[in-house]
Write an enzyme that holds these catalytic residues in place. Structure first.
Site, PDB file in Angstrom:
ATOM      1  N   GLU A 116      -0.674 -32.422  43.104  1.00  0.00           N
ATOM      2  CA  GLU A 116       0.175 -31.388  43.032  1.00  0.00           C
ATOM      3  C   GLU A 116       1.214 -32.008  42.159  1.00  0.00           C
ATOM      4  OE1 GLU A 116       0.015 -28.332  43.469  1.00  0.00           O
ATOM      5  OE2 GLU A 116      -2.044 -28.201  44.694  1.00  0.00           O
ATOM      6  N   ASP A 134       2.848 -19.139  42.801  1.00  0.00           N
ATOM      7  CA  ASP A 134       3.197 -19.748  41.192  1.00  0.00           C
ATOM      8  C   ASP A 134       2.820 -18.756  40.134  1.00  0.00           C
ATOM      9  OD1 ASP A 134       0.332 -19.738  41.116  1.00  0.00           O
ATOM     10  OD2 ASP A 134       0.102 -21.474  40.356  1.00  0.00           O
ATOM     11  N   TYR A 177       6.643 -24.529  46.607  1.00  0.00           N
ATOM     12  CA  TYR A 177       5.147 -24.234  46.047  1.00  0.00           C
ATOM     13  C   TYR A 177       4.064 -25.400  46.681  1.00  0.00           C
ATOM     14  CZ  TYR A 177       0.947 -24.381  43.143  1.00  0.00           C
ATOM     15  OH  TYR A 177      -0.340 -24.338  43.011  1.00  0.00           O
TER      16      TYR A 177
END
Ligand code: SF4
Length: 327
Positions: A34, A133, A115
């Site tokens: 990520e 997102d 997120y």
């Protein structure tokens, strides 16, 4: 499960991207992916993810590395604050004894925002949190016909609430990853594959012919231009200055004779320089002049004549300093 989520999860099972970190629920591996993918394309990011996993297979190994080692391995990816945060967060995790397993805990790691916390929480720990997102904005805005400009706090609230309400409890991992992949592969920014889309029958944008109009982007406000003329008046070793009033960006600072949107007309005045000064919401176009005169000119109220040698004692806005440099 609601029909929308059901379609997304089914689609994901059939077409989801088989990315390497999708084969594990190891939070370290997922977190690493990520962070790397925050500002990097998948192909390049995947190569770096392998590099990191080979060199630092565990969070302990990453925490034990020096910052230099981490930065060197990160070389070529850019946005080096990500690497520094990654390293600092690895040490945070090791100090805490284990990878945090709650949204708040994950969110408290350096470099982790809403997120990323939702992604790690849902994928690794089954937390029912929706990721939001660009992909998610696009899919939701088109499917539900929402024209709230993305990039605003109103949109963040609205889309997050909608994504949370659609998220099937206990299936957050499949739903979130499905939304990301669906946005990346099916409902793409420029040419969504509507013709073979499983959501076509319920898609508002498709029904109303608005697939290219949604999502609505917030148009960046064009910075306003403000034209100012600064005249440095020199009269027998003295110069007039005035203090800016309240409610002004330069409140409390001192300035020379200034005219806004007007050109001063003193006989004998010499132009010095023009500068462009950028503030957050406006551009200042300033013309600097020098007037050397044996007699004090008539000025509006509020000006104080001071010795030029005392100018240093007064707080000045940047433009006044630029004028003094230009002198
Ligand atoms: S029909 Fe087109 S616009 Fe609507 S969700 Fe599917 S791909 Fe996106």
């Amino acid at each position: 499960m609601n029909a929308f989520a059901h379609t997304i999860c089914q689609w994901y099972a059939a077409y989801g991207r088989g990315l390497p970190w999708r084969h594990t629920r190891d939070p370290y591996a997922v977190w690493l992916s990520e962070i790397i993918l925050q500002q990097t394309r998948i192909a390049q990011g995947t190569a770096y993810w392998h590099r990191f996993m080979d060199r630092f297979p565990t969070v302990d190994a990453l925490a034990a590395a020096t910052e230099d080692e981490v930065l060197r391995l990160w070389e070529g990816l850019g946005y080096y604050s990500r690497a520094r945060n990654l390293h600092a967060a690895a040490r945070q995790i090791v100090a805490g004894g284990a990878f945090p397993d709650t949204l708040e805990g994950i969110r408290s790691l350096k470099g982790v925002g809403d997120y990323t916390a939702a992604a790690i929480g849902s994928i690794c720990f089954g937390v029912d949190a929706a990721v939001v997102d660009g992909n998610v904005y696009r899919v939701l805005s088109r499917h539900f016909g929402i024209a709230t400009p993305v990039g605003t706090s109103a949109a963040k609230r609205e889309f997050t609430a909608l994504a949370e309400s659609l998220l099937p409890k206990g299936e957050a991992a499949a739903f979130n990853q499905g939304m990301m992949d669906f946005g990346a592969l099916q409902c793409t920014p420029l040419s969504p594959a509507c013709m073979d889309c499983p959501l076509q029958g319920s898609c508002n944008a498709f029904a109303t012919g608005r697939t290219t109009l949604l999502p609505v982007k917030k148009t960046a406000a064009k910075p306003l231009e403000r034209r100012l003329s600064y005249v440095y008046i020199r009269c027998q070793g003295e110069t007039p200055i005035r203090r800016r009033g309240e409610g002004d960006i330069w409140q409390g600072l001192w300035e020379p004779y200034v005219l806004e949107e007007e050109t001063p007309a003193f006989p004998g005045m010499r132009p010095l320089k023009s500068v462009r000064h950028q503030l957050t919401h406006r551009t200042l176009l300033a013309d600097f002049y020098l007037l050397e005169t044996p007699e004090r000119p008539q000025l509006p109220e509020g000006y104080r004549w001071i010795k030029e040698t005392e100018l240093d004692h007064y707080a000045k806005p940047r433009l006044f300093e630029l004028l003094l440099e230009a002198l």
